[in-house]
Design an enzyme around this catalytic site. Structure first.
Site, PDB file in Angstrom:
ATOM      1  N   ASP A  98     -26.580   2.189  -2.524  1.00 45.33           N
ATOM      2  CA  ASP A  98     -25.498   1.809  -3.438  1.00 45.33           C
ATOM      3  C   ASP A  98     -24.286   1.262  -2.696  1.00 45.33           C
ATOM      4  O   ASP A  98     -23.630   0.324  -3.160  1.00 45.33           O
ATOM      5  CB  ASP A  98     -25.044   3.017  -4.266  1.00 45.33           C
ATOM      6  CG  ASP A  98     -26.045   3.460  -5.313  1.00 45.33           C
ATOM      7  OD1 ASP A  98     -26.802   2.614  -5.815  1.00 45.33           O
ATOM      8  OD2 ASP A  98     -26.057   4.664  -5.626  1.00 45.33           O
ATOM      9  N   TYR A 101     -22.695  -2.847   0.612  1.00 46.27           N
ATOM     10  CA  TYR A 101     -22.248  -4.026  -0.124  1.00 46.27           C
ATOM     11  C   TYR A 101     -22.497  -5.335   0.619  1.00 46.27           C
ATOM     12  O   TYR A 101     -22.243  -6.413   0.065  1.00 46.27           O
ATOM     13  CB  TYR A 101     -20.751  -3.931  -0.425  1.00 46.27           C
ATOM     14  CG  TYR A 101     -20.347  -2.890  -1.443  1.00 46.27           C
ATOM     15  CD1 TYR A 101     -21.287  -2.186  -2.180  1.00 46.27           C
ATOM     16  CD2 TYR A 101     -18.995  -2.617  -1.673  1.00 46.27           C
ATOM     17  CE1 TYR A 101     -20.903  -1.241  -3.113  1.00 46.27           C
ATOM     18  CE2 TYR A 101     -18.594  -1.678  -2.607  1.00 46.27           C
ATOM     19  CZ  TYR A 101     -19.552  -0.983  -3.323  1.00 46.27           C
ATOM     20  OH  TYR A 101     -19.157  -0.045  -4.253  1.00 46.27           O
ATOM     21  N   SER A 154     -28.072   1.685 -13.846  1.00 46.95           N
ATOM     22  CA  SER A 154     -27.323   1.869 -12.609  1.00 46.95           C
ATOM     23  C   SER A 154     -28.044   1.174 -11.451  1.00 46.95           C
ATOM     24  O   SER A 154     -28.314  -0.025 -11.531  1.00 46.95           O
ATOM     25  CB  SER A 154     -27.101   3.371 -12.364  1.00 46.95           C
ATOM     26  OG  SER A 154     -26.110   3.600 -11.399  1.00 46.95           O
ATOM     27  N   ASP A 215     -17.340   2.338 -18.598  1.00 46.51           N
ATOM     28  CA  ASP A 215     -18.247   2.567 -17.466  1.00 46.51           C
ATOM     29  C   ASP A 215     -17.668   1.907 -16.215  1.00 46.51           C
ATOM     30  O   ASP A 215     -17.376   0.711 -16.204  1.00 46.51           O
ATOM     31  CB  ASP A 215     -19.617   1.969 -17.814  1.00 46.51           C
ATOM     32  CG  ASP A 215     -20.686   2.231 -16.762  1.00 46.51           C
ATOM     33  OD1 ASP A 215     -20.349   2.648 -15.635  1.00 46.51           O
ATOM     34  OD2 ASP A 215     -21.870   2.017 -17.078  1.00 46.51           O
ATOM     35  N   HIS A 268     -20.630   6.120 -17.775  1.00 42.38           N
ATOM     36  CA  HIS A 268     -21.754   5.565 -17.011  1.00 42.38           C
ATOM     37  C   HIS A 268     -23.027   6.376 -17.202  1.00 42.38           C
ATOM     38  O   HIS A 268     -24.110   5.807 -17.351  1.00 42.38           O
ATOM     39  CB  HIS A 268     -21.414   5.490 -15.522  1.00 42.38           C
ATOM     40  CG  HIS A 268     -22.533   4.916 -14.699  1.00 42.38           C
ATOM     41  ND1 HIS A 268     -22.944   3.607 -14.823  1.00 42.38           N
ATOM     42  CD2 HIS A 268     -23.343   5.477 -13.758  1.00 42.38           C
ATOM     43  CE1 HIS A 268     -23.950   3.381 -13.992  1.00 42.38           C
ATOM     44  NE2 HIS A 268     -24.217   4.501 -13.339  1.00 42.38           N
TER      45      HIS A 268
END
Length: 281
Positions: A98, A101, A154, A215, A268
């Site tokens: 996650d 980036y 997600s 979210d 979320h």
């Protein structure tokens, strides 16, 4: 009091700026029902597909131990669909993906010229690419008249988006439903998705990017790092229902991303009253 601004204020802001055409209120009952059904499957992926419709059977598991990417290829004979679903973040290993980036060139899809995608999710995609393509091809060969559906929440939403883009080079009957999707790639990637799935045309789209109130995850990664959302956003506000879905054109209009949500929040983890993996629906 909900932590997002009223639609009245949003519409006033739009009429003063980008124009009312940027936001449209309400979708059909059929489209809404379909979105909720896909949200059910995406949320159930956190708990081994608990309480999914009885017409859906598993055709194979997707899993890589190094990246902890989890998913399934399913089949719904009642709808003549092959469904691929990815679980969202469920471990520290997923969290490392996650937060990576750094953009990665989308090398597995050379048709997507200049495209770059979220580096962590691309690592995840590479780790399961052969499994996904093999399982989908197996099912598509056995059931050539079935259409493909890809969904996730997600992290699973970005995995679904990347998978759909990849499979679009082979299949032309794909529909995608994502929930709480982070920004997944650069402008070239977003444009490719928009064109391939007619994502900016609500009357013809094959890509439903669904968000919920404030979210915080759709605000990540930041646009300052070169990330852009694709397509029309289907923004769900409460109370849930087809008339409380808003179609928002572009990335930064006054819908979910403008509500001040940050990271993983209540909005979320819960979509249409269903919490990730809770299996209470």
């Amino acid at each position: 009091m909900k932590n997002f601004v009223s639609m009245h204020a949003i519409l006033l802001a739009c009429s003063a700026g980008a124009g009312l055409a940027a936001i449209t209120q309400g979708i059909s009952e059929g489209t809404y029902s379909r979105i909720v059904e896909m949200a059910t499957i995406s949320q159930a992926a956190y708990a081994n597909l608990c309480n999914i419709p009885s017409t859906i059977t598993s055709a194979g598991k997707i899993y890589n131990a190094e990246t902890d990417i989890n998913g399934w290829v399913l089949r719904d004979d009642s709808r003549q669909e092959i469904i691929t679903v990815f679980r969202g973040t469920g471990s520290d290993t997923n969290l490392q993906l996650d937060t990576n980036y750094t953009q990665a060139p989308f090398d597995t899809l050379p048709q997507c010229s200049g495209c770059a995608v979220h580096g962590g999710y691309y690592v995840g995609w590479i780790s399961v690419k052969d499994q996904v393509e093999g399982l989908v091809q197996q099912q598509a060969s056995q059931y050539p008249d079935y259409s493909l559906v890809i969904t996730g929440h997600s992290l699973g939403a970005s995995m679904a988006a990347i998978t759909a883009a990849q499979l679009s080079a082979t299949y032309n009957n794909i529909t995608v439903y994502t929930f709480g999707e982070p920004r997944t790639g650069n402008q070239a990637y977003a444009s490719y998705v928009d064109e391939t799935f007619q994502a900016t045309n609500p009357d013809a789209t094959k890509f439903y990017r669904v968000t919920h109130t404030n979210d915080g995850i759709p605000n990540l990664p930041p646009t300052s790092q070169g990330y852009v959302h694709h397509g029309t956003e289907y923004w769900s506000v409460e109370p849930h229902g087809p008339q409380n879905m808003y179609l928002c054109l572009g990335d930064e209009v006054q819908c979910c991303e403008a509500q001040g949500g940050q990271g993983v929040n209540d909005a979320h983890v819960t979509y249409f009253g269903m919490a990730s993996g809770a299996c209470t629906w």
